[in-house]
Design a protein around this motif. Structure first.
Motif, PDB file in Angstrom:
ATOM      1  N   PRO A 132     -28.375   8.247  18.592  1.00 27.82           N
ATOM      2  CA  PRO A 132     -28.560   8.652  17.186  1.00 27.82           C
ATOM      3  C   PRO A 132     -27.748   9.895  16.822  1.00 27.82           C
ATOM      4  O   PRO A 132     -27.222   9.988  15.714  1.00 27.82           O
ATOM      5  CB  PRO A 132     -30.055   8.934  17.068  1.00 27.82           C
ATOM      6  CG  PRO A 132     -30.672   8.184  18.180  1.00 27.82           C
ATOM      7  CD  PRO A 132     -29.666   8.160  19.277  1.00 27.82           C
ATOM      8  N   LEU A 133     -27.607  10.817  17.755  1.00 30.63           N
ATOM      9  CA  LEU A 133     -26.792  12.017  17.497  1.00 30.63           C
ATOM     10  C   LEU A 133     -25.322  11.659  17.328  1.00 30.63           C
ATOM     11  O   LEU A 133     -24.635  12.204  16.458  1.00 30.63           O
ATOM     12  CB  LEU A 133     -26.969  13.021  18.634  1.00 30.63           C
ATOM     13  CG  LEU A 133     -28.365  13.580  18.826  1.00 30.63           C
ATOM     14  CD1 LEU A 133     -28.423  14.455  20.063  1.00 30.63           C
ATOM     15  CD2 LEU A 133     -28.795  14.341  17.597  1.00 30.63           C
ATOM     16  N   ILE A 134     -24.840  10.748  18.146  1.00 28.40           N
ATOM     17  CA  ILE A 134     -23.446  10.314  18.024  1.00 28.40           C
ATOM     18  C   ILE A 134     -23.234   9.611  16.690  1.00 28.40           C
ATOM     19  O   ILE A 134     -22.214   9.813  16.033  1.00 28.40           O
ATOM     20  CB  ILE A 134     -23.069   9.397  19.208  1.00 28.40           C
ATOM     21  CG1 ILE A 134     -23.084  10.204  20.506  1.00 28.40           C
ATOM     22  CG2 ILE A 134     -21.712   8.751  18.993  1.00 28.40           C
ATOM     23  CD1 ILE A 134     -22.913   9.369  21.747  1.00 28.40           C
ATOM     24  N   ALA A 135     -24.184   8.795  16.259  1.00 29.29           N
ATOM     25  CA  ALA A 135     -24.065   8.108  14.968  1.00 29.29           C
ATOM     26  C   ALA A 135     -24.040   9.102  13.816  1.00 29.29           C
ATOM     27  O   ALA A 135     -23.276   8.928  12.854  1.00 29.29           O
ATOM     28  CB  ALA A 135     -25.223   7.127  14.795  1.00 29.29           C
ATOM     29  N   ILE A 136     -24.847  10.142  13.889  1.00 32.08           N
ATOM     30  CA  ILE A 136     -24.847  11.165  12.836  1.00 32.08           C
ATOM     31  C   ILE A 136     -23.522  11.917  12.814  1.00 32.08           C
ATOM     32  O   ILE A 136     -22.947  12.164  11.740  1.00 32.08           O
ATOM     33  CB  ILE A 136     -26.036  12.128  13.039  1.00 32.08           C
ATOM     34  CG1 ILE A 136     -27.344  11.397  12.758  1.00 32.08           C
ATOM     35  CG2 ILE A 136     -25.904  13.368  12.155  1.00 32.08           C
ATOM     36  CD1 ILE A 136     -28.579  12.160  13.164  1.00 32.08           C
ATOM     37  N   ILE A 137     -23.005  12.253  13.974  1.00 31.41           N
ATOM     38  CA  ILE A 137     -21.703  12.943  14.051  1.00 31.41           C
ATOM     39  C   ILE A 137     -20.605  12.057  13.476  1.00 31.41           C
ATOM     40  O   ILE A 137     -19.752  12.517  12.717  1.00 31.41           O
ATOM     41  CB  ILE A 137     -21.391  13.357  15.498  1.00 31.41           C
ATOM     42  CG1 ILE A 137     -22.351  14.465  15.939  1.00 31.41           C
ATOM     43  CG2 ILE A 137     -19.947  13.810  15.642  1.00 31.41           C
ATOM     44  CD1 ILE A 137     -22.301  14.780  17.421  1.00 31.41           C
ATOM     45  N   TYR A 138     -20.595  10.772  13.838  1.00 31.16           N
ATOM     46  CA  TYR A 138     -19.596   9.845  13.294  1.00 31.16           C
ATOM     47  C   TYR A 138     -19.732   9.727  11.778  1.00 31.16           C
ATOM     48  O   TYR A 138     -18.737   9.607  11.073  1.00 31.16           O
ATOM     49  CB  TYR A 138     -19.735   8.464  13.922  1.00 31.16           C
ATOM     50  CG  TYR A 138     -19.115   8.330  15.296  1.00 31.16           C
ATOM     51  CD1 TYR A 138     -18.612   9.426  15.985  1.00 31.16           C
ATOM     52  CD2 TYR A 138     -19.039   7.096  15.917  1.00 31.16           C
ATOM     53  CE1 TYR A 138     -18.052   9.295  17.232  1.00 31.16           C
ATOM     54  CE2 TYR A 138     -18.480   6.952  17.173  1.00 31.16           C
ATOM     55  CZ  TYR A 138     -17.994   8.054  17.826  1.00 31.16           C
ATOM     56  OH  TYR A 138     -17.428   7.916  19.061  1.00 31.16           O
ATOM     57  N   GLY A 139     -20.943   9.759  11.263  1.00 31.93           N
ATOM     58  CA  GLY A 139     -21.154   9.663   9.816  1.00 31.93           C
ATOM     59  C   GLY A 139     -20.608  10.868   9.080  1.00 31.93           C
ATOM     60  O   GLY A 139     -19.974  10.741   8.039  1.00 31.93           O
ATOM     61  N   ALA A 162     -32.166   6.925  30.619  1.00 30.16           N
ATOM     62  CA  ALA A 162     -32.315   6.722  29.178  1.00 30.16           C
ATOM     63  C   ALA A 162     -31.466   7.710  28.380  1.00 30.16           C
ATOM     64  O   ALA A 162     -31.643   7.845  27.174  1.00 30.16           O
ATOM     65  CB  ALA A 162     -33.775   6.860  28.797  1.00 30.16           C
ATOM     66  N   PHE A 163     -30.527   8.366  29.018  1.00 26.78           N
ATOM     67  CA  PHE A 163     -29.718   9.387  28.361  1.00 26.78           C
ATOM     68  C   PHE A 163     -28.946   8.822  27.171  1.00 26.78           C
ATOM     69  O   PHE A 163     -28.939   9.410  26.089  1.00 26.78           O
ATOM     70  CB  PHE A 163     -28.763  10.022  29.372  1.00 26.78           C
ATOM     71  CG  PHE A 163     -27.859  11.051  28.780  1.00 26.78           C
ATOM     72  CD1 PHE A 163     -28.361  12.270  28.379  1.00 26.78           C
ATOM     73  CD2 PHE A 163     -26.506  10.791  28.608  1.00 26.78           C
ATOM     74  CE1 PHE A 163     -27.538  13.232  27.817  1.00 26.78           C
ATOM     75  CE2 PHE A 163     -25.684  11.735  28.060  1.00 26.78           C
ATOM     76  CZ  PHE A 163     -26.185  12.965  27.662  1.00 26.78           C
ATOM     77  N   LEU A 164     -28.285   7.701  27.337  1.00 25.05           N
ATOM     78  CA  LEU A 164     -27.498   7.118  26.239  1.00 25.05           C
ATOM     79  C   LEU A 164     -28.385   6.646  25.093  1.00 25.05           C
ATOM     80  O   LEU A 164     -27.998   6.732  23.926  1.00 25.05           O
ATOM     81  CB  LEU A 164     -26.629   5.978  26.749  1.00 25.05           C
ATOM     82  CG  LEU A 164     -25.491   6.402  27.672  1.00 25.05           C
ATOM     83  CD1 LEU A 164     -24.748   5.179  28.183  1.00 25.05           C
ATOM     84  CD2 LEU A 164     -24.540   7.333  26.966  1.00 25.05           C
ATOM     85  N   CYS A 165     -29.564   6.173  25.409  1.00 21.97           N
ATOM     86  CA  CYS A 165     -30.503   5.762  24.352  1.00 21.97           C
ATOM     87  C   CYS A 165     -30.947   6.960  23.525  1.00 21.97           C
ATOM     88  O   CYS A 165     -31.156   6.845  22.320  1.00 21.97           O
ATOM     89  CB  CYS A 165     -31.718   5.085  24.958  1.00 21.97           C
ATOM     90  SG  CYS A 165     -31.356   3.568  25.828  1.00 21.97           S
ATOM     91  N   LEU A 166     -31.106   8.088  24.178  1.00 19.21           N
ATOM     92  CA  LEU A 166     -31.564   9.286  23.494  1.00 19.21           C
ATOM     93  C   LEU A 166     -30.455   9.963  22.695  1.00 19.21           C
ATOM     94  O   LEU A 166     -30.721  10.588  21.672  1.00 19.21           O
ATOM     95  CB  LEU A 166     -32.154  10.276  24.504  1.00 19.21           C
ATOM     96  CG  LEU A 166     -33.379   9.775  25.258  1.00 19.21           C
ATOM     97  CD1 LEU A 166     -33.756  10.752  26.348  1.00 19.21           C
ATOM     98  CD2 LEU A 166     -34.535   9.552  24.309  1.00 19.21           C
ATOM     99  N   ILE A 167     -29.208   9.846  23.140  1.00 19.78           N
ATOM    100  CA  ILE A 167     -28.117  10.565  22.488  1.00 19.78           C
ATOM    101  C   ILE A 167     -27.391   9.712  21.434  1.00 19.78           C
ATOM    102  O   ILE A 167     -26.656  10.247  20.602  1.00 19.78           O
ATOM    103  CB  ILE A 167     -27.130  11.112  23.532  1.00 19.78           C
ATOM    104  CG1 ILE A 167     -26.323  12.240  22.947  1.00 19.78           C
ATOM    105  CG2 ILE A 167     -26.229  10.036  24.078  1.00 19.78           C
ATOM    106  CD1 ILE A 167     -25.621  13.088  23.941  1.00 19.78           C
TER     107      ILE A 167
END
Length: 56
Positions: free
Chosen positions: A23-30, A16-21
């Motif tokens: 949202p963090l990637i989306a925030i960084i991209y934002g 489930a690593f990608l599911c957990l990370i």
């Protein structure tokens, strides 16, 4: 869910690593305003041809 599946929760944590990370990637991209840009010669149709045939 651990009781239903009979699997310990921490045993599938790595899967489930990608599911957990994500949202963090989306925030960084934002914050960095990362985006995918179209090429200049890209032509986008309003409706795909298959959809036009189905609507008739």
């Amino acid at each position: 869910m651990a009781t239903t599946l009979g699997v310990f929760t921490l045993s599938y944590l790595l899967f489930a690593f990608l599911c957990l990370i994500s949202p963090l990637i989306a925030i960084i991209y934002g914050f960095t305003e990362f985006k995918v840009e179209y090429k200049d010669d890209y032509k986008q149709e309003a409706d795909p041809p298959m959809l036009k045939e189905m609507v008739k």
